[in-house]
Design a protein around this motif. Sequence first.
Motif, PDB file in Angstrom:
ATOM      1  N   ASN A 494      24.384  39.371  47.166  1.00 17.14           N
ATOM      2  CA  ASN A 494      25.417  40.403  47.236  1.00 17.14           C
ATOM      3  C   ASN A 494      26.670  39.972  48.000  1.00 17.14           C
ATOM      4  O   ASN A 494      27.444  40.834  48.449  1.00 17.14           O
ATOM      5  CB  ASN A 494      24.862  41.694  47.861  1.00 17.14           C
ATOM      6  CG  ASN A 494      24.451  42.689  46.788  1.00 17.14           C
ATOM      7  OD1 ASN A 494      25.134  42.848  45.782  1.00 17.14           O
ATOM      8  ND2 ASN A 494      23.315  43.347  47.003  1.00 17.14           N
ATOM      9  N   PHE A 495      26.897  38.693  48.188  1.00 16.03           N
ATOM     10  CA  PHE A 495      28.148  38.245  48.797  1.00 16.03           C
ATOM     11  C   PHE A 495      29.270  38.328  47.758  1.00 16.03           C
ATOM     12  O   PHE A 495      29.095  37.945  46.606  1.00 16.03           O
ATOM     13  CB  PHE A 495      28.014  36.827  49.340  1.00 16.03           C
ATOM     14  CG  PHE A 495      27.217  36.750  50.614  1.00 16.03           C
ATOM     15  CD1 PHE A 495      27.822  36.993  51.833  1.00 16.03           C
ATOM     16  CD2 PHE A 495      25.860  36.448  50.595  1.00 16.03           C
ATOM     17  CE1 PHE A 495      27.099  36.934  53.018  1.00 16.03           C
ATOM     18  CE2 PHE A 495      25.133  36.384  51.768  1.00 16.03           C
ATOM     19  CZ  PHE A 495      25.743  36.635  52.980  1.00 16.03           C
ATOM     20  N   ARG A 496      30.416  38.801  48.183  1.00 20.64           N
ATOM     21  CA  ARG A 496      31.518  39.104  47.264  1.00 20.64           C
ATOM     22  C   ARG A 496      32.692  38.154  47.484  1.00 20.64           C
ATOM     23  O   ARG A 496      32.676  37.288  48.370  1.00 20.64           O
ATOM     24  CB  ARG A 496      31.974  40.553  47.464  1.00 20.64           C
ATOM     25  CG  ARG A 496      30.863  41.586  47.496  1.00 20.64           C
ATOM     26  CD  ARG A 496      30.045  41.586  46.204  1.00 20.64           C
ATOM     27  NE  ARG A 496      28.905  42.493  46.242  1.00 20.64           N
ATOM     28  CZ  ARG A 496      28.943  43.775  45.886  1.00 20.64           C
ATOM     29  NH1 ARG A 496      30.060  44.333  45.486  1.00 20.64           N
ATOM     30  NH2 ARG A 496      27.845  44.508  45.941  1.00 20.64           N
ATOM     31  N   ARG A 501      40.936  43.054  42.789  1.00 19.93           N
ATOM     32  CA  ARG A 501      40.570  42.871  41.382  1.00 19.93           C
ATOM     33  C   ARG A 501      41.684  42.212  40.583  1.00 19.93           C
ATOM     34  O   ARG A 501      41.428  41.336  39.742  1.00 19.93           O
ATOM     35  CB  ARG A 501      40.204  44.226  40.786  1.00 19.93           C
ATOM     36  CG  ARG A 501      39.952  44.224  39.262  1.00 19.93           C
ATOM     37  CD  ARG A 501      38.701  43.435  38.921  1.00 19.93           C
ATOM     38  NE  ARG A 501      38.497  43.371  37.501  1.00 19.93           N
ATOM     39  CZ  ARG A 501      37.786  44.273  36.793  1.00 19.93           C
ATOM     40  NH1 ARG A 501      37.236  45.311  37.410  1.00 19.93           N
ATOM     41  NH2 ARG A 501      37.621  44.120  35.505  1.00 19.93           N
ATOM     42  N   GLU A 502      42.912  42.603  40.814  1.00 17.74           N
ATOM     43  CA  GLU A 502      44.023  42.063  40.034  1.00 17.74           C
ATOM     44  C   GLU A 502      44.180  40.558  40.245  1.00 17.74           C
ATOM     45  O   GLU A 502      44.398  39.801  39.299  1.00 17.74           O
ATOM     46  CB  GLU A 502      45.316  42.796  40.404  1.00 17.74           C
ATOM     47  CG  GLU A 502      45.331  44.267  40.017  1.00 17.74           C
ATOM     48  CD  GLU A 502      46.625  44.947  40.397  1.00 17.74           C
ATOM     49  OE1 GLU A 502      47.488  44.241  40.971  1.00 17.74           O
ATOM     50  OE2 GLU A 502      46.772  46.147  40.133  1.00 17.74           O
ATOM     51  N   SER A 506      43.661  37.673  37.378  1.00 20.60           N
ATOM     52  CA  SER A 506      44.731  36.724  37.041  1.00 20.60           C
ATOM     53  C   SER A 506      44.238  35.285  37.128  1.00 20.60           C
ATOM     54  O   SER A 506      44.584  34.448  36.291  1.00 20.60           O
ATOM     55  CB  SER A 506      45.927  36.938  37.974  1.00 20.60           C
ATOM     56  OG  SER A 506      45.562  36.671  39.321  1.00 20.60           O
ATOM     57  N   ILE A 507      43.389  34.990  38.115  1.00 18.30           N
ATOM     58  CA  ILE A 507      42.846  33.629  38.226  1.00 18.30           C
ATOM     59  C   ILE A 507      41.906  33.332  37.058  1.00 18.30           C
ATOM     60  O   ILE A 507      41.934  32.226  36.486  1.00 18.30           O
ATOM     61  CB  ILE A 507      42.122  33.463  39.578  1.00 18.30           C
ATOM     62  CG1 ILE A 507      43.116  33.579  40.737  1.00 18.30           C
ATOM     63  CG2 ILE A 507      41.391  32.125  39.621  1.00 18.30           C
ATOM     64  CD1 ILE A 507      42.469  33.523  42.105  1.00 18.30           C
ATOM     65  N   SER A 562      35.716  53.432  36.494  1.00 19.35           N
ATOM     66  CA  SER A 562      36.713  53.879  37.464  1.00 19.35           C
ATOM     67  C   SER A 562      36.620  53.131  38.790  1.00 19.35           C
ATOM     68  O   SER A 562      37.613  53.000  39.523  1.00 19.35           O
ATOM     69  CB  SER A 562      36.565  55.380  37.720  1.00 19.35           C
ATOM     70  OG  SER A 562      35.266  55.667  38.202  1.00 19.35           O
ATOM     71  N   LYS A 563      35.427  52.597  39.091  1.00 22.91           N
ATOM     72  CA  LYS A 563      35.276  51.873  40.358  1.00 22.91           C
ATOM     73  C   LYS A 563      35.996  50.528  40.333  1.00 22.91           C
ATOM     74  O   LYS A 563      36.404  50.031  41.391  1.00 22.91           O
ATOM     75  CB  LYS A 563      33.800  51.681  40.678  1.00 22.91           C
ATOM     76  CG  LYS A 563      33.069  52.992  40.968  1.00 22.91           C
ATOM     77  CD  LYS A 563      31.628  52.726  41.382  1.00 22.91           C
ATOM     78  CE  LYS A 563      30.907  54.029  41.717  1.00 22.91           C
ATOM     79  NZ  LYS A 563      29.504  53.804  42.143  1.00 22.91           N
ATOM     80  N   GLN A 564      36.084  49.899  39.156  1.00 26.66           N
ATOM     81  CA  GLN A 564      36.791  48.630  39.014  1.00 26.66           C
ATOM     82  C   GLN A 564      36.325  47.614  40.075  1.00 26.66           C
ATOM     83  O   GLN A 564      37.120  47.054  40.848  1.00 26.66           O
ATOM     84  CB  GLN A 564      38.296  48.855  39.130  1.00 26.66           C
ATOM     85  CG  GLN A 564      38.928  49.586  37.955  1.00 26.66           C
ATOM     86  CD  GLN A 564      39.009  48.702  36.724  1.00 26.66           C
ATOM     87  OE1 GLN A 564      39.515  47.578  36.769  1.00 26.66           O
ATOM     88  NE2 GLN A 564      38.508  49.226  35.613  1.00 26.66           N
TER      89      GLN A 564
END
Length: 659
Positions: A494-496, A501-502, A506-507, A562-564
Motif C-alpha cells: 500500500n505504498f503510494r 493525479r494530474e 502526464s508522466i 469521483s475519488k480519482q
Amino acid sequence: MSTPNGFPQHSRACVSQSMEGGAVQDLQAKKAGKAAKKEAGGNVALPTERPVSVGTPVSETLKLLPEELKANMKIKSITPRPPRKPRLERAASLDEKSWRRWRRFRTSQESLTDPNDTSSSNGSLQEASPSPPNRSRASPCHPCCQQDSLHSSPDASEASLVGKSRGGTSDLGKRASEISSAFGGLLRGKAFAGGKPRLSQIMPARPLPPMELNVASHTLRTANRIDSDCLDYRHYSQHKFGRVSSSLSDTRLHGNGMVYDNCSTDSMKSTFSLLTPIRAKDVRSRSYLEGSLMASGALLGAEELSRYFPDRNIGIFVATWNMQGQKELPVNLDDFLLPTDPDYAQDMYVIGVQEGCPDRREWEIRLQETLGPHYVLLYSAAHGVLYMSVFIRRDLIWFCSEVEYATVTTRIVSQIKTKGALGICFTFFGTSFLFITSHFTSGDSKVNERKLDYNKTIQALTLPKNVPDTNPYRSSSSDVTTRFDEVFWFGDFNFRLNKDRETVDSILNQNPDTDVSKLLMYDQLTSEMSRGSIFKGFQEAAIHFRPSYKFDIGKDSYDTTSKQRTPSYTDRVVFRSRYKDDIQAVKYSSCPVIKTSDHRPVFALFRVKVRPGRDNIPLAAGQFDRELYLMGIKRRITRELQKRREQKDQKSSSICSIS
C-alpha cells in the motif's frame, strides 16, 4: 565339416552351384543360338532345344553347348551320392538358437567388412574350417569341391558373356573359347587355386580425416550422470554373470563395437531407464535419519543435489495479487503463472493473495489445473482473506523438510482479518526458505502505520518451530528474516506515489512504454528503503512496468470514479539473503491481461542458489495435497474435452450462404 546325412557341406554347395551354373549357361547358349540363326540365315548348326531340369548333371548340361566347345573341354560326369538317412539331433534351446543366429550374422559381417575379401557372403557361410588350406585338402575327394566357375569368377565376366551372346558366329566363338578357357583353368586347378578370388585393395585418393577415438554419443553419455562408484559395473557384470545372455548387455555392446567407452555403458546399464542405478551396498549403508553433509548416499547431500541441480540453482516464481474479494476468477491463468518470456517453467511457485476470493479451495484448484500434473501443492495456508500456496515440482518433494507457518494480525480489533501477514517456511536440501505475504495499512499518508505493520510482523512471526536453523550464529530473536537463508516478502504494501493525479497521468502519457523512472522518484517505498526504516537488508528488482493500482475493473484505464485515486506501485516483491549474490532476479513484471480486480497481479522470477544439507531434519517425506492434485488434473482434462467439443460443434453448425 559334414552335414547330418554325411554329405560334405562344401561339396553339396559346389554341386548345387554347378547345376545352377549349367542351367544359366544353357539359357545363354540358346539365346545366342537364336540370335546367330536369325542373322546367318540358318547356316550355323545349333544344338536342339530341350528343357533342363534342376537335377541335370554337368555332363548333360554340356551337351547343349556348341560342338567347338565340346572339342576343347573334357569334363568327367559327376553323379552326387544319394543323401543318407538324417540323424536325430538334440533339440537346441532358445539361447543356443539365438547364439547361432548371432554367430552367423557376425560371420557374415566379418566377411563383408574384410578389406581383402570380395567374394559373396555365401562363401563365408560355406566355410568348414577357418583356414583356406583345410578347404583345399578336401578337394581331391570330389571334383566338384573345386571352386565352381559361377561362384569364383567375378560378376563382370557373366555380364560380358551375356552381352556378347547377342552377336553373330564370331561372337559365339569368342564366347565359347572364353568358357572353355575358364573350365580348363578350373580343372587344372590354376584358376583361383587355393582360396577365394582376390581383388586389389582400393586406396583412397587422399588421406582420410582422423577419427575421434571416443565415438560414443555425447548425449548418450550425459543423458544420465552416473555415480563414480558405479564405474566398475562392466567388469563386475562380466565376472558375476559370466555367460552372455541374449539381451543387449554391456559385453555384447562392447563386443559388437557399439560402445567404445565406459561412460556410454554406464548410461545404459539401468535397463534403459534414466534413473541412476543404486548398488546394493549403497542401499545398505544409506540412512535417511542421519547423515553428514558430504556423505555418499545422503538424501539431502551434495551428491543428490548435484544430480538434480548441477549448477546448484533453482528457479522460483513469486507472485502477489490483491483480488479485491471478487467471486469471479479469471478464465485463464496461463499468462499469470506461465509467462512466455522464459523458455522453461520454474521449479517452485509461490502465490500470495490479499482480499482473496470467498472460495479458497476453488482458487487452489484453478492453480493446480493451470500448473498441470508436473507440480503438486506442497503446502497452503490462510489468515482470514490472506492466502498463500506453495507448489513444487513433483520430483522434488522428497528433498523438503516439514513445512511450518505462522500468522500475524496487525489490526487491534478486526473480526475479518484483512490486514496482517502470513509466513510459510521450510528447508530445501540444506537451504532454508521463508515466504511472507502481507497486507499493510492503506491510505496515501499512512506511511508510519505501514512501517509499524512491518516491525510487528518481523517480531511476532514465530518461525521456525521444529525445523532447525541452518546458521543460528547469524540469527536474531527480534527479526524473523534473519533466521533463514533466503527470504521473499511480497504483498499489497500500500505504498503510494507522493504526487497528484494530474502529474502522474502526464508522466504516464509521455512514456507510454516502460520508462517509469520519473514515477519511481515519488515512490514512498523506494524512499523509505533507501533510508533503512523498512525492509532492512532487502532488495527489489528494477521496475519496468506501469503502476499496478488502481484500475477500473475490466478495463485498462486507471480510476475514473469521483475519488480519482493516484496510480501507485502498491503490489511489490522484495527479497534478502544471508549470503551475497545467492538470489538473482530474472524478471519483475505485472500481468495486465487479468482485469477482474482493481489490482494487477505482480510476479518475479528468481534464480536461487541451493546448498547441500543433512538428513537429520524432520522431512516431509513426499507429503502433498493428493486430493487437490486429482481434482486439478480432472478439471484440466474436462476443460480440454469441452473445448474440443465446442470447436467440433462450431464447425458442424457453420452455414455457408450463397449470394
